[in-house]
Motif scaffolding. Sequence first.
Motif, mmCIF file in Angstrom:
data_model
loop_
_atom_site.group_PDB
_atom_site.id
_atom_site.type_symbol
_atom_site.label_atom_id
_atom_site.label_comp_id
_atom_site.label_asym_id
_atom_site.label_seq_id
_atom_site.Cartn_x
_atom_site.Cartn_y
_atom_site.Cartn_z
ATOM 1 N N SER A 77 0.823 -1.201 0.000
ATOM 2 C CA SER A 77 0.000 0.000 0.000
ATOM 3 C C SER A 77 0.862 1.258 0.000
ATOM 4 C CB SER A 77 -0.873 -0.002 1.243
ATOM 5 O OG SER A 77 -0.040 -0.109 2.383
ATOM 6 N N PRO A 78 0.347 2.366 -0.554
ATOM 7 C CA PRO A 78 1.097 3.616 -0.402
ATOM 8 C C PRO A 78 0.995 4.069 1.049
ATOM 9 C CG PRO A 78 -0.999 4.045 -1.515
ATOM 10 C CD PRO A 78 -0.908 2.558 -1.299
ATOM 11 N N PRO A 79 1.964 4.857 1.523
ATOM 12 C CA PRO A 79 1.901 5.286 2.919
ATOM 13 C C PRO A 79 0.710 6.218 3.148
ATOM 14 C CG PRO A 79 3.635 6.454 1.745
ATOM 15 C CD PRO A 79 3.115 5.415 0.808
ATOM 16 N N PRO A 80 0.201 6.260 4.383
ATOM 17 C CA PRO A 80 -0.940 7.141 4.655
ATOM 18 C C PRO A 80 -0.577 8.608 4.414
ATOM 19 C CG PRO A 80 -0.440 5.706 6.551
ATOM 20 C CD PRO A 80 0.671 5.542 5.570
ATOM 21 N N GLU A 81 -1.560 9.402 4.070
ATOM 22 C CA GLU A 81 -1.304 10.830 3.851
ATOM 23 C C GLU A 81 -1.043 11.524 5.171
ATOM 24 O OE1 GLU A 81 -4.540 12.518 1.697
ATOM 25 O OE2 GLU A 81 -3.901 11.588 -0.189
ATOM 26 N N GLY A 82 -0.277 12.602 5.109
ATOM 27 C CA GLY A 82 0.008 13.358 6.325
ATOM 28 C C GLY A 82 -0.010 14.850 6.029
ATOM 29 N N PHE A 83 0.683 15.599 6.866
ATOM 30 C CA PHE A 83 0.704 17.060 6.688
ATOM 31 C C PHE A 83 1.355 17.484 5.364
ATOM 32 C CE2 PHE A 83 -0.127 17.281 11.287
ATOM 33 C CZ PHE A 83 -1.102 18.279 11.290
ATOM 34 N N LYS A 84 2.147 16.611 4.813
ATOM 35 C CA LYS A 84 2.794 16.938 3.534
ATOM 36 C C LYS A 84 1.738 17.203 2.454
ATOM 37 C CE LYS A 84 6.034 16.941 0.255
ATOM 38 N NZ LYS A 84 6.558 18.267 -0.126
ATOM 39 N N ARG A 85 0.712 16.390 2.500
ATOM 40 C CA ARG A 85 -0.356 16.525 1.500
ATOM 41 C C ARG A 85 -1.052 17.891 1.660
ATOM 42 N NH1 ARG A 85 -3.316 16.338 -2.354
ATOM 43 N NH2 ARG A 85 -5.491 15.695 -2.392
ATOM 44 N N SER A 141 3.339 8.641 9.829
ATOM 45 C CA SER A 141 2.761 9.620 8.908
ATOM 46 C C SER A 141 2.098 10.781 9.644
ATOM 47 C CB SER A 141 1.741 8.948 7.996
ATOM 48 O OG SER A 141 0.716 8.377 8.788
ATOM 49 N N LYS A 142 1.875 10.628 10.958
ATOM 50 C CA LYS A 142 1.205 11.705 11.702
ATOM 51 C C LYS A 142 2.161 12.779 12.208
ATOM 52 C CE LYS A 142 -2.712 9.036 13.529
ATOM 53 N NZ LYS A 142 -2.426 7.659 13.943
ATOM 54 N N LEU A 143 3.437 12.613 11.922
ATOM 55 C CA LEU A 143 4.389 13.618 12.401
ATOM 56 C C LEU A 143 4.100 14.988 11.784
ATOM 57 C CD1 LEU A 143 7.796 11.686 12.081
ATOM 58 C CD2 LEU A 143 6.709 12.402 14.232
ATOM 59 N N TYR A 144 4.338 16.018 12.579
ATOM 60 C CA TYR A 144 4.333 17.382 12.024
ATOM 61 C C TYR A 144 5.432 17.443 10.967
ATOM 62 C CZ TYR A 144 5.868 22.316 11.985
ATOM 63 O OH TYR A 144 6.287 23.579 11.621
ATOM 64 N N PRO A 177 7.379 10.116 0.922
ATOM 65 C CA PRO A 177 6.690 11.194 0.187
ATOM 66 C C PRO A 177 5.630 11.923 1.004
ATOM 67 C CG PRO A 177 5.855 9.042 -0.486
ATOM 68 C CD PRO A 177 6.957 8.773 0.499
ATOM 69 N N ASN A 178 5.283 11.389 2.178
ATOM 70 C CA ASN A 178 4.064 11.851 2.866
ATOM 71 C C ASN A 178 4.282 12.665 4.140
ATOM 72 O OD1 ASN A 178 5.205 9.534 4.002
ATOM 73 N ND2 ASN A 178 3.281 8.890 4.919
ATOM 74 N N ILE A 179 5.536 12.798 4.582
ATOM 75 C CA ILE A 179 5.794 13.534 5.830
ATOM 76 C C ILE A 179 6.599 14.789 5.492
ATOM 77 C CG2 ILE A 179 6.899 13.445 8.116
ATOM 78 C CD1 ILE A 179 6.629 10.386 7.992
ATOM 79 N N PRO A 180 6.193 15.950 6.021
ATOM 80 C CA PRO A 180 6.997 17.142 5.743
ATOM 81 C C PRO A 180 8.427 16.955 6.250
ATOM 82 C CG PRO A 180 4.884 17.775 6.697
ATOM 83 C CD PRO A 180 4.992 16.283 6.821
#
Length: 636
Positions: A77-85, A141-144, A177-180
Motif C-alpha cells: 500500500s502507499p503510505p498514509p497521507e500526512g501534513f505533507k499533502r 505519517s502523523k508527524l508534524y 513522500p508523505n511527511i513534511p
Amino acid sequence: PFLLNVLENQKFLNGTIDTTFIDEHPELFQFKPSKNRAQKLLNYLGALLVNGSLTPLATNIKPAKITPSVPQTPVASPPPEGFKRILDRDGPEGFAKAVRAHKGLLLMDTTFRDAHQSLLATRVRTHDLLRISPFVSHEFSKLYSLENWGGATFDVALRFLHECPWERLDSMRKAIPNIPFQMLLRGANAVGYTSYPDNSVYKFCELSVQAGMDVFRVFDSLNYLPNLLLGMDAVGNAGGVIEAAISYTGDISDPKRTKYTLKYYLDLAEQLVKGGTHVLCIKDMAGLLKPRAAAMLVGALREKYPDMPIHVHTHDTSGAGVASMLQCARSGADVVDVAVDSMSGMTSQPSMGAMVACLEGDELDTGFTLDKISRYNAYWEQTRTLYGPFECAVTMKSGNADVYQNEIPGGQYTNLQFQAFSLGLGEQFEEVKAAYIEANQLMGDLIKVTPSSKVVGDFAQFMVQNKLNAKDILEKADELSFPKSVVEFMQGHLGEPYGGYPEPLRTKILKGMPTVSGRPGQNMEPFDFVAAKEQLTQRYGVDISDYDVSSYSMYPQVTEDYLRFREKYGPVDKLDTRIFLTGPKVGEEFEVEIEKGKTLHIKTLAMAEDLTPNGEREVFFELNGQLRSVFIKDEE
Ligand code: 3PY
Ligand code: ZN
C-alpha cells in the motif's frame, strides 16, 4: 587487456605496423574519466585494508558486526497521507492553519538530524537513514515533520562521510513522500559557520525546496534580526515553510537575569511575526527552558498570537526535557521536538516514547503508540552500535544540570567533553565549562548557538590552554593573540550582538583591524555561480550539478575534496557502515548495491606480503566471481 596485447605484438614493437591512424584519430586517446565504480570501491577497500580508516575515528569502539534488522513495513500500500499533502495542496499558510487546528500535541522527530548531531558527532549515514525510511513513512505519517537535514549534517556528509547531502535529501524524499521534511537553516549563515553572499543563501534555499525540503527552521546565532529576516526571505522566496526561531538563553523565570527577559523574547517574536513567519519556534538549543519559564514564554506567546503555530525545540542535557516539553504543550505549544528513545536523552532531544506515554489518554494525546515506537527504537538501538567510533556515551554517562550555569548548547557540550577526555584530561572539562561561563561574560553575555557558541567555546579553550582567567584577559588583551573566531566576531562578521560589543575588550582584541557593521552579507560580492560551475566542470568532468556548485559556494575546499575523493573511490556511501568506517576483514564476503538492481559481490582475498619497488601493496579481491587486484601505496 587491449594495451597489453598491443605491447606484446612483435610487429608493433618492431615498429613495422602502420600506426598513422593514431595521428589521424586523436580522439581515440582522449579518455573520459573512468566510470568503473566497482574498481573504485575496490581501491577504497584496499586503502582501508592497507592503511586503516580514511575518516577520523574518535573512540576505540569498533562498529558492531551486525546488520540492524528493519521492522516490517506494509510494502503493497502507499503510505498514509500526512501534513505533507496539506502543505502541497494548501501552501504554507494552509499548512500552518491545519497545524493550529490539530487537537493533540504534534511531534517533530529529530532522529535523522539533531539527535545524531548531538550524540554521534553527526555521523549517521544516508545508507542507514534510507533503510528505515519506508517504515517511518508508513508508521509515522502523523508527524508534524521529520527533521532530516541542515545544521551540521551538510558539512559532515561532504567532509567526513564522502557523500552528497543533496543526494541524501533527494533519496529520502523518494522514500518518504508523505511527511513534511524539516531542516535547520542558520539564517544568513545557511548551513555554514560564517556569513555568505545573499545570492548564495537564496540559491541554497531554492535548491533545497527543489530537492524536497519543506519546513525551514531559521535562526541566527545572535538573534540578530537583519540576519534572521534575510534567511526568512530566502525561504519564503523559495516557497518553503518559514519557521523563524527565537534562540533562547538565560532564564526568564529568574528576576536576577536581566539581559534576556520575557520582554526581550516577546519583542523579538513580534519582529518575526511581522517578518512573515508561518510558524514561530522557540529554539532552546542548550535545554535551559525550565518548566516555569516555559509556561511564562509559551503562555505569553499563545495569548498574543492565537493563530500562530508554536513549535518548541529543546535538548535534554539537564534531564528536565520531558517535563519542560509537557509544560510547553499544556501552555499552548502545537509541536515539540523528540527523538526516538534510543537516540534521545542527555544532549539529544527528550524521548519520543516518554512524551507519547505521558500523554496517552490525555486531551493532548499524540496519536502514536508505544508499539510502533518500540519497533522504530529497536532499529536505532542496533544502528547506533555501528557508530561506536563516534559514541558520546564513551565519556557522557548521564545528564548534567550544570548546563543551567554554563549554557552550553547540546551538540557543543558533547564535543567539548569529548575533546577534554580524549586528551586524557577528564578534569579539564570542568575547567573548560568554568571558562565557558567566564568567556561568555567577557563577551557581554551572548546568545550561544552555532556559530556564536563556537566563538565562546574557542575563547574558553584559549583561556584554559593559556591558563588565563577573566582578569588576566582584561589586563593583557593588548598583548594576546586571540582565536580567529573571536577576532572575526569582534570585527562584526557574524552580525551585531544584542546589547552591543564588550568594550574596551573589543578594541584591545581588534588592535585597529577593520570592522563591518550591520548585516555582514549585505556588502559581500555576489557569488558567481556560472564561473564556479565552469571551473568545477573543467576540473572534475561534465557531471557537475547546480547542487555541487551550491555546496561549493559555502564549502569550496570541502566540496573539491569530496569531488576528488569520489572520482578516486566511487560511491562509498553505498557500503555498509561498518565496512565504510573500518573496512572488511581479509576473507570477508559482502554485497554492495551500487544502484537499484545492481549488486556487487565482493570477497577480500589477501594482501601481498611484499611491497612493490614503489612502495605499493597489492590487495586481491573476488568481484562477482572474478579475480581483481588493486595496488595501494602503503603509508606506514
Ligand atoms: C546547529 O546549528 O547545527 C544546531 O544544531 C544549533 O542548535
Ligand atoms: Zn538542537
